[in-house]
Design a protein around this motif. Structure first.
Motif, short mmCIF file in Angstrom:
data_model
loop_
_atom_site.label_atom_id
_atom_site.label_comp_id
_atom_site.label_asym_id
_atom_site.label_seq_id
_atom_site.Cartn_x
_atom_site.Cartn_y
_atom_site.Cartn_z
N ARG A 45 0.85 -1.19 0.00
CA ARG A 45 0.00 0.00 0.00
C ARG A 45 0.88 1.24 0.00
O ARG A 45 1.80 1.36 0.81
N VAL A 46 0.59 2.16 -0.89
CA VAL A 46 1.35 3.40 -1.01
C VAL A 46 0.59 4.55 -0.36
O VAL A 46 1.19 5.40 0.29
N SER A 47 -0.73 4.59 -0.51
CA SER A 47 -1.53 5.69 0.03
C SER A 47 -1.74 5.52 1.54
O SER A 47 -1.65 4.42 2.08
N ASP A 48 -2.02 6.62 2.19
CA ASP A 48 -2.28 6.62 3.63
C ASP A 48 -3.61 5.94 3.93
O ASP A 48 -4.51 5.91 3.07
N PRO A 49 -3.79 5.41 5.14
CA PRO A 49 -5.08 4.83 5.53
C PRO A 49 -6.20 5.87 5.38
O PRO A 49 -6.00 7.06 5.66
N GLY A 50 -7.33 5.43 4.90
CA GLY A 50 -8.49 6.29 4.73
C GLY A 50 -8.55 7.00 3.39
O GLY A 50 -9.58 7.55 3.03
N ILE A 76 -7.53 3.45 -3.01
CA ILE A 76 -6.23 3.05 -2.47
C ILE A 76 -5.21 2.96 -3.60
O ILE A 76 -5.50 2.46 -4.68
N GLU A 77 -4.02 3.46 -3.32
CA GLU A 77 -2.90 3.36 -4.25
C GLU A 77 -2.02 2.20 -3.80
O GLU A 77 -1.63 2.12 -2.63
N GLY A 114 4.40 -2.48 -10.68
CA GLY A 114 4.27 -1.04 -10.70
C GLY A 114 3.02 -0.56 -9.99
O GLY A 114 2.37 -1.30 -9.27
N PRO A 115 2.68 0.72 -10.20
CA PRO A 115 1.55 1.32 -9.49
C PRO A 115 0.20 0.81 -9.99
O PRO A 115 0.03 0.53 -11.17
#
Length: 176
Positions: free
Chosen positions: A50-55, A59-60, A100-101
């Motif tokens: 997981r790259v994005s922050d929680p919440g 999601i990234e 990748g992403p």
């Protein structure tokens, strides 16, 4: 697998096992030997991070490919960390993953974190000659550990796994 990678993964498995022992989680000698011998790098050839922050939605994610030189260190750290390893999003085909992403989706398969796997296997009190059946959508790490502990059975019996969905079956087979 290259000799260097084989040496590296063996050392990382040993460090993971020593940590489980030091934490008081791993007490079974046969399971210890299984953890040292089962090649996690074969069972978990890729992983989502997981790259994005929680919440944050959507999601990234970033898909690590264990065979790619730029991903290898992070992938090796992750699969030997004892943390859950996220393997599949939205029932995607595992043989079609591109590193990748990636944006969005829900995780549909993972390898359970190390402590839970060890505790479950120890609770079963596995021993040579026993039979074991695993049901679940994961990669079969618990099955591989159980098979390493219980050993070969008579030709008419076998340890086994039932995998659903079929898209996971490519990673659910333990080489004999």
């Amino acid at each position: 697998m290259s000799a260097d990678l084989s040496t590296t993964t063996g050392a990382r498995r040993a460090a993971m096992v020593e940590q489980l022992k030091a934490d008081g989680v791993l007490t079974d000698v046969l399971l210890r030997e299984a953890l040292l011998s089962v090649p996690r790098e074969v069972m978990l050839p890729h992983a989502y991070v997981r790259v994005s922050d929680p919440g944050v939605e959507p999601i990234e994610w970033r898909l690590l490919d264990g065979a790619h030189p730029e991903d290898q260190e992070e992938w090796l750290d992750l699969i030997h960390s004892g943390e859950s390893v996220l393997l599949q999003r939205d029932w995607e085909q595992l043989d079609a993953l591109v590193r990748g992403p990636v944006t969005g989706g829900n995780m549909t398969s993972m390898s359970t974190y190390g402590q839970a796997t060890v505790e479950a296997c120890q609770t079963l009190q596995l021993a040579p000659g026993q039979r074991y059946l695993e049901l679940g959508p994961g990669p079969g790490v618990s099955l591989a550990l159980a098979a390493a502990v219980t050993g070969p059975l008579s030709p008419s019996a076998s340890n086994g796994t039932v995998t659903w969905p079929p898209s996971l079956s490519a990673t659910s087979t333990w080489p004999t």
